[in-house]
Design an enzyme around this catalytic site. Structure first.
Site, short mmCIF file in Angstrom:
data_model
loop_
_atom_site.label_atom_id
_atom_site.label_comp_id
_atom_site.label_asym_id
_atom_site.label_seq_id
_atom_site.Cartn_x
_atom_site.Cartn_y
_atom_site.Cartn_z
CB THR A 28 -0.88 0.01 1.27
OG1 THR A 28 -1.69 -1.16 1.26
CG2 THR A 28 -1.79 1.24 1.32
N GLY A 29 0.43 2.29 -0.68
CA GLY A 29 1.15 3.58 -0.61
C GLY A 29 1.43 4.14 -1.98
N GLY A 82 6.19 -0.73 -0.03
CA GLY A 82 7.05 0.39 0.34
C GLY A 82 7.36 0.36 1.83
CG ASP A 84 6.09 4.83 6.58
OD1 ASP A 84 5.69 5.56 5.67
OD2 ASP A 84 5.38 3.95 7.10
N GLY A 95 3.43 1.54 7.96
CA GLY A 95 2.14 1.87 8.56
C GLY A 95 1.77 3.32 8.44
CD GLU A 103 1.34 -1.86 4.53
OE1 GLU A 103 1.13 -1.05 3.63
OE2 GLU A 103 1.94 -1.57 5.57
C1 5RP Z 1 1.37 1.95 4.34
C2 5RP Z 1 2.83 1.79 4.31
C3 5RP Z 1 3.59 2.37 3.16
O1 5RP Z 1 4.34 1.37 2.56
C4 5RP Z 1 4.49 3.46 3.66
O2 5RP Z 1 3.73 4.41 4.36
C5 5RP Z 1 5.25 4.13 2.51
O3 5RP Z 1 4.37 4.84 1.72
P1 5RP Z 1 4.82 5.65 0.43
O4 5RP Z 1 5.20 4.64 -0.61
O5 5RP Z 1 3.58 6.44 0.06
O6 5RP Z 1 5.96 6.56 0.80
O7 5RP Z 1 3.43 1.20 5.16
O8 5RP Z 1 0.80 1.46 5.51
#
Ligand code: 5RP
Length: 214
Positions: A28-29, A82, A84, A95, A103
Protein backbone atom coordinates in the site's frame (compact mmCIF):
# COMPACT_ATOMS: atom_id res chain seq x y z
CA UNK A 1 15.61 13.14 -9.57
CA UNK A 2 12.39 13.91 -7.69
CA UNK A 3 11.26 11.72 -4.80
CA UNK A 4 8.29 10.52 -6.83
CA UNK A 5 10.50 9.63 -9.78
CA UNK A 6 12.72 7.59 -7.44
CA UNK A 7 9.64 5.79 -6.10
CA UNK A 8 8.51 5.07 -9.66
CA UNK A 9 11.94 3.70 -10.56
CA UNK A 10 11.99 1.40 -7.53
CA UNK A 11 8.48 0.18 -8.29
CA UNK A 12 9.39 -0.52 -11.92
CA UNK A 13 12.62 -2.28 -10.85
CA UNK A 14 10.52 -4.62 -8.67
CA UNK A 15 8.83 -5.89 -11.83
CA UNK A 16 11.91 -7.97 -12.51
CA UNK A 17 10.82 -10.26 -9.65
CA UNK A 18 7.39 -10.87 -11.20
CA UNK A 19 7.16 -14.16 -13.09
CA UNK A 20 4.41 -15.56 -15.30
CA UNK A 21 1.64 -17.39 -13.42
CA UNK A 22 2.46 -15.77 -10.07
CA UNK A 23 -0.02 -14.53 -7.51
CA UNK A 24 1.66 -11.31 -6.37
CA UNK A 25 1.30 -9.83 -2.89
CA UNK A 26 0.76 -6.08 -3.17
CA UNK A 27 1.40 -3.48 -0.46
CA UNK A 28 0.00 0.00 0.00
CA UNK A 29 1.15 3.58 -0.61
CA UNK A 30 2.32 5.99 -3.26
CA UNK A 31 5.32 3.83 -4.25
CA UNK A 32 3.12 0.78 -4.57
CA UNK A 33 0.73 2.81 -6.70
CA UNK A 34 3.51 2.93 -9.31
CA UNK A 35 4.02 -0.82 -8.90
CA UNK A 36 0.33 -1.51 -9.49
CA UNK A 37 0.45 0.62 -12.63
CA UNK A 38 3.45 -1.38 -13.88
CA UNK A 39 1.82 -4.68 -12.92
CA UNK A 40 -1.24 -3.74 -14.96
CA UNK A 41 0.89 -3.76 -18.10
CA UNK A 42 1.55 -7.48 -17.47
CA UNK A 43 -1.83 -8.37 -15.96
CA UNK A 44 -2.49 -11.15 -18.49
CA UNK A 45 0.72 -12.90 -17.46
CA UNK A 46 0.00 -13.15 -13.72
CA UNK A 47 -2.59 -15.29 -11.92
CA UNK A 48 -3.72 -12.35 -9.77
CA UNK A 49 -2.84 -10.34 -6.70
CA UNK A 50 -3.41 -10.48 -2.96
CA UNK A 51 -3.96 -6.99 -1.60
CA UNK A 52 -2.93 -5.44 1.72
CA UNK A 53 -5.61 -2.73 1.84
CA UNK A 54 -8.97 -1.62 0.48
CA UNK A 55 -7.13 1.24 -1.26
CA UNK A 56 -4.83 -1.14 -3.15
CA UNK A 57 -7.72 -3.50 -3.91
CA UNK A 58 -9.57 -0.66 -5.62
CA UNK A 59 -6.54 0.36 -7.64
CA UNK A 60 -5.78 -3.23 -8.65
CA UNK A 61 -9.38 -3.88 -9.71
CA UNK A 62 -9.47 -0.55 -11.52
CA UNK A 63 -6.63 -1.85 -13.67
CA UNK A 64 -8.42 -5.15 -14.32
CA UNK A 65 -6.14 -7.21 -12.05
CA UNK A 66 -7.93 -10.02 -10.25
CA UNK A 67 -7.71 -9.72 -6.46
CA UNK A 68 -7.63 -13.04 -4.59
CA UNK A 69 -8.39 -13.87 -0.97
CA UNK A 70 -5.20 -14.86 0.90
CA UNK A 71 -7.10 -17.82 2.37
CA UNK A 72 -7.61 -19.14 -1.13
CA UNK A 73 -4.24 -18.13 -2.57
CA UNK A 74 -2.14 -19.79 0.16
CA UNK A 75 1.52 -18.85 0.49
CA UNK A 76 2.74 -16.32 -2.06
CA UNK A 77 6.03 -16.28 -3.97
CA UNK A 78 6.41 -12.49 -3.86
CA UNK A 79 5.33 -9.44 -1.87
CA UNK A 80 6.14 -5.90 -3.03
CA UNK A 81 5.64 -2.99 -0.65
CA UNK A 82 7.05 0.39 0.34
CA UNK A 83 8.24 1.56 3.76
CA UNK A 84 8.49 4.69 5.88
CA UNK A 85 12.01 3.88 7.09
CA UNK A 86 14.57 1.19 6.33
CA UNK A 87 17.76 0.47 8.27
CA UNK A 88 20.94 -1.21 7.06
CA UNK A 89 19.65 -4.66 8.06
CA UNK A 90 16.48 -4.30 5.96
CA UNK A 91 14.33 -3.81 9.07
CA UNK A 92 11.47 -1.43 8.38
CA UNK A 93 9.00 0.98 9.88
CA UNK A 94 5.70 0.73 8.02
CA UNK A 95 2.14 1.87 8.56
CA UNK A 96 2.25 5.50 7.49
CA UNK A 97 -0.79 4.60 5.38
CA UNK A 98 -2.43 2.73 8.32
CA UNK A 99 -2.32 -0.60 6.43
CA UNK A 100 0.33 -2.23 8.63
CA UNK A 101 -1.67 -5.22 9.88
CA UNK A 102 -2.68 -6.58 6.50
CA UNK A 103 0.75 -5.68 5.16
CA UNK A 104 2.32 -7.74 7.91
CA UNK A 105 0.07 -10.69 7.18
CA UNK A 106 0.80 -10.68 3.46
CA UNK A 107 4.54 -10.19 4.08
CA UNK A 108 4.52 -13.13 6.52
CA UNK A 109 2.78 -15.34 3.97
CA UNK A 110 5.24 -14.47 1.20
CA UNK A 111 8.47 -16.22 0.27
CA UNK A 112 10.22 -13.06 -0.96
CA UNK A 113 9.54 -9.51 0.30
CA UNK A 114 10.84 -6.84 -2.07
CA UNK A 115 10.72 -3.39 -0.47
CA UNK A 116 10.63 -0.35 -2.76
CA UNK A 117 11.71 3.03 -1.41
CA UNK A 118 13.26 6.35 -2.32
CA UNK A 119 16.58 7.35 -0.72
CA UNK A 120 14.95 9.55 1.95
CA UNK A 121 13.64 6.40 3.69
CA UNK A 122 17.08 4.91 4.33
CA UNK A 123 18.25 5.56 7.92
CA UNK A 124 20.98 4.28 10.20
CA UNK A 125 18.67 3.79 13.19
CA UNK A 126 14.88 3.44 12.94
CA UNK A 127 12.62 5.79 14.88
CA UNK A 128 12.73 9.26 13.42
CA UNK A 129 9.50 8.36 11.64
CA UNK A 130 6.90 7.84 14.40
CA UNK A 131 6.20 4.13 14.84
CA UNK A 132 2.58 3.26 13.92
CA UNK A 133 0.80 0.77 16.16
CA UNK A 134 -2.71 -0.53 15.40
CA UNK A 135 -4.79 -0.93 18.55
CA UNK A 136 -8.23 -2.19 19.50
CA UNK A 137 -10.17 1.05 20.18
CA UNK A 138 -11.03 0.25 23.83
CA UNK A 139 -7.32 -0.34 24.57
CA UNK A 140 -6.08 2.97 23.17
CA UNK A 141 -5.23 4.75 26.42
CA UNK A 142 -3.97 1.59 28.17
CA UNK A 143 -1.59 0.89 25.29
CA UNK A 144 -0.55 4.55 25.24
CA UNK A 145 0.40 4.38 28.94
CA UNK A 146 2.45 1.24 28.32
CA UNK A 147 4.27 3.01 25.48
CA UNK A 148 5.08 5.98 27.72
CA UNK A 149 6.62 3.53 30.25
CA UNK A 150 8.89 2.39 27.41
CA UNK A 151 10.05 5.93 26.67
CA UNK A 152 7.79 6.68 23.71
CA UNK A 153 5.41 9.55 23.11
CA UNK A 154 2.26 8.08 21.56
CA UNK A 155 -0.06 10.31 19.54
CA UNK A 156 -3.52 9.07 18.55
CA UNK A 157 -4.06 9.39 14.77
CA UNK A 158 -7.44 10.93 15.49
CA UNK A 159 -10.10 10.33 12.85
CA UNK A 160 -8.30 7.42 11.18
CA UNK A 161 -10.01 4.02 11.29
CA UNK A 162 -8.08 1.13 9.77
CA UNK A 163 -9.52 -1.34 7.25
CA UNK A 164 -9.94 -3.65 10.27
CA UNK A 165 -12.00 -1.13 12.25
CA UNK A 166 -9.18 -0.25 14.67
CA UNK A 167 -7.21 2.86 15.62
CA UNK A 168 -3.60 3.95 15.18
CA UNK A 169 -1.13 5.30 17.74
CA UNK A 170 1.97 6.96 16.26
CA UNK A 171 4.85 6.63 18.71
CA UNK A 172 7.37 9.48 18.67
CA UNK A 173 10.78 9.68 20.31
CA UNK A 174 11.77 6.03 19.99
CA UNK A 175 15.31 5.15 19.05
CA UNK A 176 14.97 1.63 17.71
CA UNK A 177 18.46 0.19 17.86
CA UNK A 178 17.18 -3.35 18.50
CA UNK A 179 14.15 -3.74 16.24
CA UNK A 180 13.58 -7.48 16.71
CA UNK A 181 13.49 -7.18 20.51
CA UNK A 182 11.30 -4.08 20.44
CA UNK A 183 8.85 -5.66 18.01
CA UNK A 184 8.57 -8.71 20.25
CA UNK A 185 8.05 -6.58 23.36
CA UNK A 186 5.43 -4.27 21.86
CA UNK A 187 3.53 -7.21 20.39
CA UNK A 188 2.94 -8.45 23.95
CA UNK A 189 0.96 -5.40 25.09
CA UNK A 190 -2.71 -6.35 25.44
CA UNK A 191 -4.80 -4.50 22.90
CA UNK A 192 -2.04 -4.15 20.32
CA UNK A 193 -3.18 -5.61 17.01
CA UNK A 194 0.12 -5.10 15.25
CA UNK A 195 3.27 -3.03 15.39
CA UNK A 196 4.64 -1.21 12.33
CA UNK A 197 8.09 -2.66 12.94
CA UNK A 198 8.93 -5.22 10.30
CA UNK A 199 12.00 -6.81 11.86
CA UNK A 200 11.25 -10.48 12.56
CA UNK A 201 9.89 -10.61 9.02
CA UNK A 202 11.98 -7.94 7.35
CA UNK A 203 12.51 -7.26 3.66
CA UNK A 204 14.58 -9.74 1.68
CA UNK A 205 15.48 -7.20 -0.99
CA UNK A 206 15.41 -3.39 -0.79
CA UNK A 207 15.30 -1.35 -3.98
CA UNK A 208 16.25 2.31 -3.59
CA UNK A 209 15.26 3.74 -6.91
CA UNK A 210 16.52 1.13 -9.37
CA UNK A 211 19.51 0.22 -7.20
CA UNK A 212 19.50 -2.80 -4.91
CA UNK A 213 20.67 -2.00 -1.35
CA UNK A 214 23.80 -3.99 -0.53
C1 5RP B 1 1.37 1.95 4.34
C2 5RP B 1 2.83 1.79 4.31
C3 5RP B 1 3.59 2.37 3.16
O1 5RP B 1 4.34 1.37 2.56
C4 5RP B 1 4.49 3.46 3.66
O2 5RP B 1 3.73 4.41 4.36
C5 5RP B 1 5.25 4.13 2.51
O3 5RP B 1 4.37 4.84 1.72
P1 5RP B 1 4.82 5.65 0.43
O4 5RP B 1 5.20 4.64 -0.61
O5 5RP B 1 3.58 6.44 0.06
O6 5RP B 1 5.96 6.56 0.80
O7 5RP B 1 3.43 1.20 5.16
O8 5RP B 1 0.80 1.46 5.51
Amino acid sequence: MSQDEEKRKAARAAMRYVEPGMVVGVGTGSTVAHFIDALAERRHEIAGAVSSSEWSTNRLKGHGIEVLDLNVAGDLPLYVDGADECDGNRCLIKGGGAALTREKIVAAASKKFVCVIDASKRVDVLGTFPLPIEVIPMARSYVARELVKRGGTPVWRDGVVTDNGNWILDVHRLRIAQPVEMERDLNQIAGVVSVGLFAARRADVVLIGDREMA
